[in-house]
Design a protein around this motif. Sequence first.
Motif, PDB file in Angstrom:
ATOM      1  N   VAL A  82     -13.903  -0.908   4.239  1.00 27.51           N
ATOM      2  CA  VAL A  82     -12.787  -1.434   3.463  1.00 27.51           C
ATOM      3  C   VAL A  82     -11.513  -0.831   4.040  1.00 27.51           C
ATOM      4  O   VAL A  82     -11.334   0.383   4.034  1.00 27.51           O
ATOM      5  CB  VAL A  82     -12.923  -1.103   1.960  1.00 27.51           C
ATOM      6  N   LYS A  83     -10.649  -1.686   4.556  1.00 25.79           N
ATOM      7  CA  LYS A  83      -9.461  -1.211   5.264  1.00 25.79           C
ATOM      8  C   LYS A  83      -8.236  -1.080   4.367  1.00 25.79           C
ATOM      9  O   LYS A  83      -7.324  -0.297   4.655  1.00 25.79           O
ATOM     10  CB  LYS A  83      -9.134  -2.173   6.411  1.00 25.79           C
ATOM     11  N   SER A  84      -8.197  -1.875   3.297  1.00 29.25           N
ATOM     12  CA  SER A  84      -7.044  -1.895   2.405  1.00 29.25           C
ATOM     13  C   SER A  84      -7.449  -2.644   1.139  1.00 29.25           C
ATOM     14  O   SER A  84      -8.571  -3.159   1.065  1.00 29.25           O
ATOM     15  CB  SER A  84      -5.863  -2.604   3.083  1.00 29.25           C
ATOM     16  N   PRO A  85      -6.565  -2.748   0.155  1.00 24.52           N
ATOM     17  CA  PRO A  85      -6.918  -3.547  -1.025  1.00 24.52           C
ATOM     18  C   PRO A  85      -7.190  -5.017  -0.723  1.00 24.52           C
ATOM     19  O   PRO A  85      -7.810  -5.701  -1.527  1.00 24.52           O
ATOM     20  CB  PRO A  85      -5.680  -3.404  -1.921  1.00 24.52           C
ATOM     21  N   GLY A  91      -3.591  -3.497  -6.542  1.00 21.57           N
ATOM     22  CA  GLY A  91      -3.770  -2.893  -5.236  1.00 21.57           C
ATOM     23  C   GLY A  91      -3.700  -1.377  -5.214  1.00 21.57           C
ATOM     24  O   GLY A  91      -3.254  -0.780  -4.233  1.00 21.57           O
ATOM     25  N   MET A  92      -4.187  -0.728  -6.276  1.00 26.11           N
ATOM     26  CA  MET A  92      -4.028   0.722  -6.394  1.00 26.11           C
ATOM     27  C   MET A  92      -5.108   1.527  -5.677  1.00 26.11           C
ATOM     28  O   MET A  92      -5.015   2.758  -5.594  1.00 26.11           O
ATOM     29  CB  MET A  92      -4.005   1.123  -7.874  1.00 26.11           C
ATOM     30  N   THR A  93      -6.113   0.888  -5.132  1.00 21.76           N
ATOM     31  CA  THR A  93      -7.260   1.628  -4.585  1.00 21.76           C
ATOM     32  C   THR A  93      -6.913   2.469  -3.359  1.00 21.76           C
ATOM     33  O   THR A  93      -7.613   3.440  -3.062  1.00 21.76           O
ATOM     34  CB  THR A  93      -8.398   0.661  -4.201  1.00 21.76           C
ATOM     35  N   PHE A  94      -5.853   2.102  -2.645  1.00 22.78           N
ATOM     36  CA  PHE A  94      -5.466   2.865  -1.462  1.00 22.78           C
ATOM     37  C   PHE A  94      -4.097   3.526  -1.629  1.00 22.78           C
ATOM     38  O   PHE A  94      -3.508   3.975  -0.652  1.00 22.78           O
ATOM     39  CB  PHE A  94      -5.464   1.966  -0.222  1.00 22.78           C
TER      40      PHE A  94
END
Length: 403
Positions: A34-37, A57-60
Amino acid sequence: MTDLLSKFDPLIAERQALLDTGVRDPFSIVMDEVKSPTLAVIKGKETILLGTYNYMGMTFDPDVIQAGKDALDNFGSGTTGSRVLNGTYQGHKECEEALKAFYGTEHAMVFSTGYQANLGMMSTLAGKGEYIILDADSHASIYDGCALGNAEIVRFRHNSVEDLDKRLGRLPAEAGKLVVLEGVYSMVGDIAPLKEMVAVAKKHGAMILCDEAHGMGFFGANGRGVFEEAGVEKDVDFVVGTFSKSVGTVGGFCVSNHPKFEVLRLVCRPYVFTASLPPSVVATAAASIRKLMHAGAKRQHLWENSRRLHGGLRALGFTLGTETPQSAIIAVMLPDQEQAVGMWAALLELGLYVNMARPPATPAGTFLLRCSLCAEHSAEQVEQILGMFAAAGRAVGVIPPAV
């Protein structure tokens, strides 16, 4: 000996028939990286993610990740205990404080998952001789919580204010009643007419619980959910939510201003009899919730994405679950499983991941592709997504060929 799994033989045969066509299993996708949201690697191919509920989009987010790393270093990997025994760490209280600040409430209670939050509240709030009145399209966690408890269950037609009023009117006036609503319904992304429904519930003396799992973060002036946007904050008694959507981690919660709310920590079985969240998880949740309080620009961009994707898909000729964009969920409706699987597989081959939904997750005969937009999707990515839908739709025969 009776094989207890034999009752699932029809489903096993149906799944095998699907796999025999050579299509990939829609329900066993593995994210290799997983590279980004909005981007992942699936089977070696860079893929745009449009089915993750990662709305904000808070995962990164760097601050969120750092909070988790610090908690892991300072408090270890897990609590090995229930919240009512050894499983409440400083971070759990800080997470509840962040929720209270976000929602402007006196009380907040963190569960280990969003599923358990609904399981706990449904099974605890209403008991024998009392009633839970719920929308027919309520989430499985709400139904399962009702099954765990002893209350009488009354269903009303999806989003029907009139039917809610009628069914409440048939119940004993003196009986305890809990009306359960969802801000956003996750299958097609439609929102509840909360203002009217809350008025009807109050007229009949019912308490109200609103599930804002899919509304938290981007509805309302403060991102609290559809109930805030509808202006009924003071009339909703309990708000349930999850950390696995806009917050970007895992966990669940309930917030309330009810003066007796804290007793639930002693009587709510899915809270009492399960291990608490790891310190790193509640730390990421607290950091994310605090940032969501100031995420107006993200909310605006997410709505821009929703309007563009919804309008673009309609212009291509797709049938959608709602006439207008009502949330960050856009459902592409398909006539049967064959076309649903064909579209899903074609999109994945093009580098786009969406959710495929079918019965029993949807009503009988309903097949759809569920798109969950993210505030981190760029305008360019949304245009790419529309191009992929156009190519897949024409290849599978869902929309007419380009003229």
